[in-house]
Each structure stands twice: as structure tokens, then as C-alpha cells.
Design a protein around this motif. Sequence first.
Motif, PDB file in Angstrom:
ATOM      1  N   LYS A 158      10.303  30.532 -22.080  1.00  0.00           N
ATOM      2  CA  LYS A 158       9.339  30.608 -23.150  1.00  0.00           C
ATOM      3  C   LYS A 158       8.980  31.906 -23.289  1.00  0.00           C
ATOM      4  N   LYS A 159       9.247  32.743 -24.328  1.00  0.00           N
ATOM      5  CA  LYS A 159       9.027  34.104 -24.507  1.00  0.00           C
ATOM      6  C   LYS A 159       7.989  34.142 -25.888  1.00  0.00           C
ATOM      7  N   TRP A 160       6.837  34.923 -25.669  1.00  0.00           N
ATOM      8  CA  TRP A 160       6.083  35.289 -26.996  1.00  0.00           C
ATOM      9  C   TRP A 160       6.096  36.671 -27.397  1.00  0.00           C
ATOM     10  N   ALA A 161       6.006  36.833 -28.534  1.00  0.00           N
ATOM     11  CA  ALA A 161       6.225  38.399 -29.053  1.00  0.00           C
ATOM     12  C   ALA A 161       4.697  38.827 -28.613  1.00  0.00           C
ATOM     13  N   ASP A 162       3.753  38.526 -28.533  1.00  0.00           N
ATOM     14  CA  ASP A 162       2.513  38.976 -28.074  1.00  0.00           C
ATOM     15  C   ASP A 162       1.684  38.076 -27.273  1.00  0.00           C
ATOM     16  N   SER A 163       1.449  38.540 -25.959  1.00  0.00           N
ATOM     17  CA  SER A 163       0.782  37.870 -25.085  1.00  0.00           C
ATOM     18  C   SER A 163       0.266  38.783 -23.986  1.00  0.00           C
ATOM     19  N   THR A 164      -0.297  38.103 -22.801  1.00  0.00           N
ATOM     20  CA  THR A 164      -1.191  39.022 -21.931  1.00  0.00           C
ATOM     21  C   THR A 164      -0.353  38.512 -20.472  1.00  0.00           C
ATOM     22  N   HIS A 165      -0.322  39.663 -19.630  1.00  0.00           N
ATOM     23  CA  HIS A 165       0.412  39.282 -18.377  1.00  0.00           C
ATOM     24  C   HIS A 165      -0.516  38.502 -17.638  1.00  0.00           C
ATOM     25  N   ALA A 166       0.324  37.533 -16.978  1.00  0.00           N
ATOM     26  CA  ALA A 166      -0.298  36.330 -16.281  1.00  0.00           C
ATOM     27  C   ALA A 166      -1.381  35.719 -16.893  1.00  0.00           C
ATOM     28  N   GLY A 167      -1.512  35.687 -18.276  1.00  0.00           N
ATOM     29  CA  GLY A 167      -2.561  35.363 -19.082  1.00  0.00           C
ATOM     30  C   GLY A 167      -2.079  34.474 -20.225  1.00  0.00           C
ATOM     31  N   HIS A 168      -0.778  34.004 -20.106  1.00  0.00           N
ATOM     32  CA  HIS A 168      -0.194  33.359 -21.417  1.00  0.00           C
ATOM     33  C   HIS A 168      -0.987  31.701 -21.692  1.00  0.00           C
ATOM     34  N   LEU A 169      -1.382  31.234 -20.654  1.00  0.00           N
ATOM     35  CA  LEU A 169      -2.154  30.037 -20.622  1.00  0.00           C
ATOM     36  C   LEU A 169      -3.278  30.194 -21.495  1.00  0.00           C
ATOM     37  N   LYS A 170      -4.019  31.185 -21.176  1.00  0.00           N
ATOM     38  CA  LYS A 170      -5.290  31.436 -22.051  1.00  0.00           C
ATOM     39  C   LYS A 170      -4.904  31.819 -23.393  1.00  0.00           C
ATOM     40  N   TYR A 198       1.971  26.625 -23.931  1.00  0.00           N
ATOM     41  CA  TYR A 198       2.113  26.826 -22.481  1.00  0.00           C
ATOM     42  C   TYR A 198       2.156  25.500 -21.969  1.00  0.00           C
ATOM     43  N   LEU A 199       1.032  24.568 -22.103  1.00  0.00           N
ATOM     44  CA  LEU A 199       1.004  23.247 -21.506  1.00  0.00           C
ATOM     45  C   LEU A 199       2.183  22.384 -22.012  1.00  0.00           C
ATOM     46  N   THR A 200       2.537  22.331 -23.199  1.00  0.00           N
ATOM     47  CA  THR A 200       3.778  21.647 -23.779  1.00  0.00           C
ATOM     48  C   THR A 200       4.866  21.673 -23.009  1.00  0.00           C
ATOM     49  N   ALA A 234      -7.925  28.248 -10.403  1.00  0.00           N
ATOM     50  CA  ALA A 234      -8.228  26.749 -10.611  1.00  0.00           C
ATOM     51  C   ALA A 234      -7.648  26.028 -11.779  1.00  0.00           C
ATOM     52  N   LYS A 235      -7.668  26.835 -13.149  1.00  0.00           N
ATOM     53  CA  LYS A 235      -7.213  26.369 -14.081  1.00  0.00           C
ATOM     54  C   LYS A 235      -5.769  25.792 -14.049  1.00  0.00           C
ATOM     55  N   TYR A 236      -5.080  26.546 -13.140  1.00  0.00           N
ATOM     56  CA  TYR A 236      -3.699  26.248 -12.888  1.00  0.00           C
ATOM     57  C   TYR A 236      -3.531  25.110 -11.866  1.00  0.00           C
ATOM     58  N   CYS A 237      -4.328  24.933 -11.226  1.00  0.00           N
ATOM     59  CA  CYS A 237      -4.289  24.002 -10.287  1.00  0.00           C
ATOM     60  C   CYS A 237      -4.484  22.798 -10.904  1.00  0.00           C
ATOM     61  N   GLU A 238      -5.563  22.580 -11.697  1.00  0.00           N
ATOM     62  CA  GLU A 238      -6.271  21.541 -12.302  1.00  0.00           C
ATOM     63  C   GLU A 238      -4.936  20.627 -13.080  1.00  0.00           C
ATOM     64  N   MET A 265       1.879  27.387  -4.972  1.00  0.00           N
ATOM     65  CA  MET A 265       1.245  28.206  -5.906  1.00  0.00           C
ATOM     66  C   MET A 265       1.202  29.488  -5.559  1.00  0.00           C
ATOM     67  N   LEU A 266       1.822  30.710  -5.876  1.00  0.00           N
ATOM     68  CA  LEU A 266       1.602  32.072  -5.532  1.00  0.00           C
ATOM     69  C   LEU A 266       1.107  32.774  -6.760  1.00  0.00           C
TER      70      LEU A 266
END
Length: 281
Positions: free
Chosen positions: A243-255, A261-263, A60-64, A48-49
Motif C-alpha cells: 500500500k503506497k501513498w503519493a503523500d504521507s508521513t514517515h510512520a504516520g500513515h495511520l494518522k 490503513y485500517l481497511t 497505543a493506537k496500534y496496540c488497540e 510489535m517493533l
Amino acid sequence: MLGRTALSLGVTAHRLGKNVTFYINEVASPVSRSQTPTSEQHRPLMLMLPWMGSRPQAVAKYCEIYFRTGFDVLVVETEVQDFLWPRWSLDRGETLLELLLSEPFDSRPLLVHAFSIGGFTFSQLLVHVCQDVQKYETLTQRIKGQVYDSLVVGSLETMAKGLGKTVFPRWETAVKQLSLFYFSVFRHQTVDYFNTAIDAFWNTPFTAPALFFFCENDPMSDPRAMEEIIDHLRKRGMDVTAKKWADSTHAGHLKRHQQEYLTTLDMFLHSLRLAPLKAKM
């Protein structure tokens, strides 16, 4: 490094270097899972980078996610000086290669999950591999899957804007202008290295299936440039999921889009058929 309070029960942290931490998932140990030491050596490892300036709680949320599915996780962090003076990050890339080729990692299948500027760090590793493909053939064969989230792609201005937002958000515009000036003055020490890393990514010898997360409104990741990369890799014969979203956040797609994202990630990991995964995300 993740704080102890952020670690899952049964996960231990081992600091291997200033910016390298190895998280061992003891719950997935040979004893608890009735595995032999040999099978333990072949348990998949997540490299993980994270994005630059990432907070431990966020990483930590991604590690989990990967702990729950039975992976160990090797976290390699990027510092601003690695980007401002790419020669250093190129050296770090070589050191990371040596680590992945040494015990206890030398026989383990690898997955890569790189975020934002972490993709640049990974590209510096790719530069070395491209220079001697035969030497790193065994490593290439061990890469089983690649996940790229919010890669910083586009123009030099995009990179400078990313520095401003990441390092000194309050002075974003000033940092952006200073960065562009810096890159112009030290072009051979910066831009030339950036171009070499970009070429290495476009011509990556790692042809394992890849998953890209990105969005239309990311100021640090040009969606058209992302689509060009994805199209290019598909034409090379790679299995690429986007997987592309019309509206999201840089490095914050999981949130922003947790379930999607998880699916998407869960389906991707299962498609790799590495080993029986412990649990769905």
C-alpha cells in the motif's frame, strides 16, 4: 511502556525487560472466551517493533487495533545506541529469539508489525535465524504474517537523515553530517553490520505473507528501494501486499490515511485465516 491510561479495559502490562513489554488481552482469556488452556497457548501473538523515539500514546493506537481483534501484543522498543553500535542490537536480537522460544510464547503463532527502524531490529533477529535455519525452523513455521510500515531503506545517507529527524530534529543537518562521519570512521562496527542485516532481510527465511506500507515522499524510506524489495520477495514466491501513498508521513500513515490503513490491514489479517477475529477495525 504504555501508560495505564492508554491501556484498553481488560489489558494488563507485564514488563519483561528494559525495552520489552507484554500486553495480555484478558478479555480474550480462556474463561471469557470458553477456551481451554491449550487453545490459549495457540492464540496469535503480535510482535510489535515501534519506530525509534515513538511516544506511548502513538504506539497505543496500534496496540488497540490488535487488542480489538483478540491478540496479545509483545512490544520491543529500539534505542538509538542499538543503531549506532549494531553489535548491541545483534545481541538484543538473539535475546528476543530466546524469549520467543520460551514459555509462554514458544507455541504461539506470531505476527510481526515493524515500523521504521524497528525493521532493523527485526533484521538483526533474522541474521541469527539465517545463520542456523534448522535451529529456528519451528519459529519460522510459527510466523504467519508480517507487516512493515515505513522501513528505513535506501542509502547510508537515508539512515543518517533518519537519525537526525528522530534523535535531534532541531539539529537535523548537523546530526546527519556527524552520523555520516561516524559511520565512515567506524565502518566495520556499523556499516558492515547494516549490510549483513539488509542481506538477511532480502533473503529472509520467513516467507509468510507480508504487507508493506510506504509513500513517495518519505525522506527516510526510498520508494524505489522499497519497490525493489517487494519485487524481489514476490519473485521468491512470497505473497506480498503493498500500500503506497503519493503523500504521507514517515510512520504516520495511520494518522494521515486512517480508513485506508485500517481497511488494508483488516483485509490482510483476515486473509491469514489464523482464527476468528473478534471485530473489524
